[in-house]
Scaffold this active site. Structure first.
Site, mmCIF file in Angstrom:
data_model
loop_
_atom_site.group_PDB
_atom_site.id
_atom_site.type_symbol
_atom_site.label_atom_id
_atom_site.label_comp_id
_atom_site.label_asym_id
_atom_site.label_seq_id
_atom_site.Cartn_x
_atom_site.Cartn_y
_atom_site.Cartn_z
ATOM 1 N N GLU A 165 65.026 67.374 76.269
ATOM 2 C CA GLU A 165 64.341 68.545 76.767
ATOM 3 C C GLU A 165 62.639 68.514 77.110
ATOM 4 O O GLU A 165 62.369 68.756 78.132
ATOM 5 C CB GLU A 165 64.379 69.941 76.027
ATOM 6 C CG GLU A 165 64.184 71.122 76.868
ATOM 7 C CD GLU A 165 62.504 71.400 76.962
ATOM 8 O OE1 GLU A 165 62.113 71.739 78.080
ATOM 9 O OE2 GLU A 165 61.705 70.988 75.807
ATOM 10 N N GLU A 166 62.103 67.359 76.294
ATOM 11 C CA GLU A 166 60.738 67.047 76.646
ATOM 12 C C GLU A 166 60.621 66.201 77.429
ATOM 13 O O GLU A 166 59.281 65.874 77.455
ATOM 14 C CB GLU A 166 60.312 66.767 74.915
ATOM 15 C CG GLU A 166 60.281 67.951 73.813
ATOM 16 C CD GLU A 166 59.375 68.934 73.910
ATOM 17 O OE1 GLU A 166 58.595 68.938 74.814
ATOM 18 O OE2 GLU A 166 59.499 69.649 73.122
ATOM 19 N N HIS A 175 54.027 71.777 69.150
ATOM 20 C CA HIS A 175 53.592 70.345 69.376
ATOM 21 C C HIS A 175 52.297 69.920 68.463
ATOM 22 O O HIS A 175 51.829 69.177 68.781
ATOM 23 C CB HIS A 175 53.363 70.123 70.903
ATOM 24 C CG HIS A 175 54.503 70.112 71.739
ATOM 25 N ND1 HIS A 175 54.477 69.570 73.073
ATOM 26 C CD2 HIS A 175 55.713 70.922 71.761
ATOM 27 C CE1 HIS A 175 55.657 69.694 73.632
ATOM 28 N NE2 HIS A 175 56.355 70.560 72.686
ATOM 29 N N ASP A 224 65.830 66.972 71.075
ATOM 30 C CA ASP A 224 64.931 65.933 70.979
ATOM 31 C C ASP A 224 63.800 66.385 70.104
ATOM 32 O O ASP A 224 63.370 67.563 70.108
ATOM 33 C CB ASP A 224 64.474 65.332 72.142
ATOM 34 C CG ASP A 224 64.187 66.356 73.280
ATOM 35 O OD1 ASP A 224 64.458 67.482 73.192
ATOM 36 O OD2 ASP A 224 63.321 65.831 74.274
HETATM 37 ZN ZN LIG Z 1 58.018 71.216 73.550
HETATM 38 ZN ZN LIG Z 2 60.628 72.918 73.082
#
Ligand SMILES: [Zn+2]
Ligand SMILES: [Zn+2]
Length: 399
Positions: free
Chosen positions: A136-137, A365, A78
């Site tokens: 995963e996020e 991020h 993702d």
């Molecule tokens: Zn992340």
């Molecule tokens: Zn990551």
């Protein structure tokens, strides 16, 4: 042929895959196009591929020539709701969506690993299972749990599992790894403060929810320093506040959402109780009411000692001992790979990508996060080498 050499042959292909995935980032649980690219590549390699595992995940199995252990390799799929600010010709084509956590690199590395191991198939005793998971996020409901629940047989069979994260906090091409806890457990919570509301000119006639919000944030910030000793790192962060409609209206409802991070698993029980204790006493003091919800997310990430030792040895062969960094401190970020490690012995490592000469200096991020693509075949080679080693070593123990 030596694995490092095979990986080098796939370098251009791995980079092209990363760029293809980078251009079409998809958010958690929406990774359908991404899954299509992965599926096509793995089918072309000749692997058995099952798609739509859990909520859109992919599992592909490479069978060796005879019985043996089964080694899992996992990548996450993702992207994040961030608008990319990199001026590169492969930049994101989707506005406000970006692979800013390197998951495009993880997928490309693991696809490269599949290509390398495919070349060695005739000498493999056992199986290799490639796992591409969504979301995963998406703390607290990450994709790993859904994958395991949807197809437990794939995961029950695994003798070991390997995972990677590209890491912009140390130099490109080096790795960091540990048998100590590497990453924190992460949960989320939601607090709703409820009061009478009223006119801004007459706060004495209303429940002062804005004042309560301020007091609560201060108290929660202080709580982590007073609840546990300094050797038990704990974080409580409020990331979202919603409330208020006008400058002269005291709101009747304010919502706060936040996350907790901790290394000591015992805090799983303690934290929600302590947060609610503070909440209860402050709302009473302000004559307000509250609703409190706490959701358990990812456990802390701790590698298996033996598998970690194998990975370290294999990485030495690929990048040299001088490029394996001493583990200095855990990250308070959380990682869904920890869910697999609860049941399967495994190892997760960080692969450095910081390279100031290429201006690859931004953290995960960040809208300018980027990957030094030279490291991608290195990641594939380390995972492939370790997988071959584990098939050999664990085979001797289990069969
Ligand atoms: Zn992340
Ligand atoms: Zn990551």
């Amino acid at each position: 042929m030596e694995i490092k050499k095979i990986a080098e042959n796939y370098k251009d292909e791995i980079i092209a895959l990363r760029r293809k995935l980078h251009q079409y980032p998809e958010l958690s649980y929406q990774e359908s196009r991404t899954a299509g690219v992965i599926k096509e590549y793995l089918i072309n390699l000749g692997l058995f591929v099952e798609d739509n595992v859990g909520s859109g995940g992919i599992v592909a199995v490479l069978e060796g020539v005879s019985e043996g252990p089964n080694i899992g390799i996992r990548a996450d799929m993702d992207a994040l709701p961030i608008g990319e600010l990199n001026e590169v010709d492969y930049r994101s084509n989707i506005s406000n969506s970006m692979h800013a956590c390197g998951h495009d690199g993880h997928m490309a590395i693991v696809l490269g690993t599949a290509a390398i191991i495919k070349e060695l198939q005739s000498s493999i005793k056992g199986k290799v299972t490639f796992i591409f998971q969504p979301a995963e996020e998406h703390l607290p409901q990450g994709g790993a749990k859904g994958m395991i629940e949807a197809r437990p047989r794939y995961f029950k069979e695994l003798s070991a599992i390997l995972g990677i994260h590209i890491w912009p906090y140390f130099e490109s091409g080096k790795i960091m790894i540990s048998e100590k806890t590497m990453m924190a457990a992460g949960d989320v919570f939601c607090i709703k403060l409820l009061g009478s509301g009223g006119h801004g000119a007459a706060p004495h006639e209303a429940t002062d929810l804005v004042g309560l919000t301020g007091a609560l944030i201060n108290s929660l910030n202080g709580l982590t320093r007073r609840m546990t000793d300094v050797f038990n790192p704990t974080v409580i962060s409020i990331g979202q506040i919603e409330g208020g409609k006008g400058t002269n209206i005291i709101p009747s409802e304010i919502t706060l959402r936040g996350t907790t991070r901790y290394l000591n698993p015992k805090l799983k029980e303690v934290l929600p109780k302590e947060i609610e204790r503070v909440l209860r006493s402050l709302t009473e003091a302000y004559n307000a009411e509250y609703l409190f919800e706490y959701f358990y997310g990812y456990p802390a990430l701790k590698n298996d000692e033996k598998i970690t030792a194998y990975l370290r040895e294999c990485a030495k062969e690929i990048i040299g001992e001088e490029n394996i960094l001493e583990f200095n401190k855990p990250s308070m970020a959380s990682e869904d790979f920890a869910v697999y490690l609860e049941n399967i012995p495994g190892c997760y490592f960080w692969l450095g990508t910081y390279n100031s000469s290429k201006e690859i200096i931004y953290p995960l991020h960040h809208p300018k996060f980027n990957i030094d693509e030279e490291i991608l075949p290195i990641g594939s080679a380390i995972i492939a080498r370790t997988t071959i080693e584990l098939l050999d070593k664990l085979g001797g123990e289990f069969f």
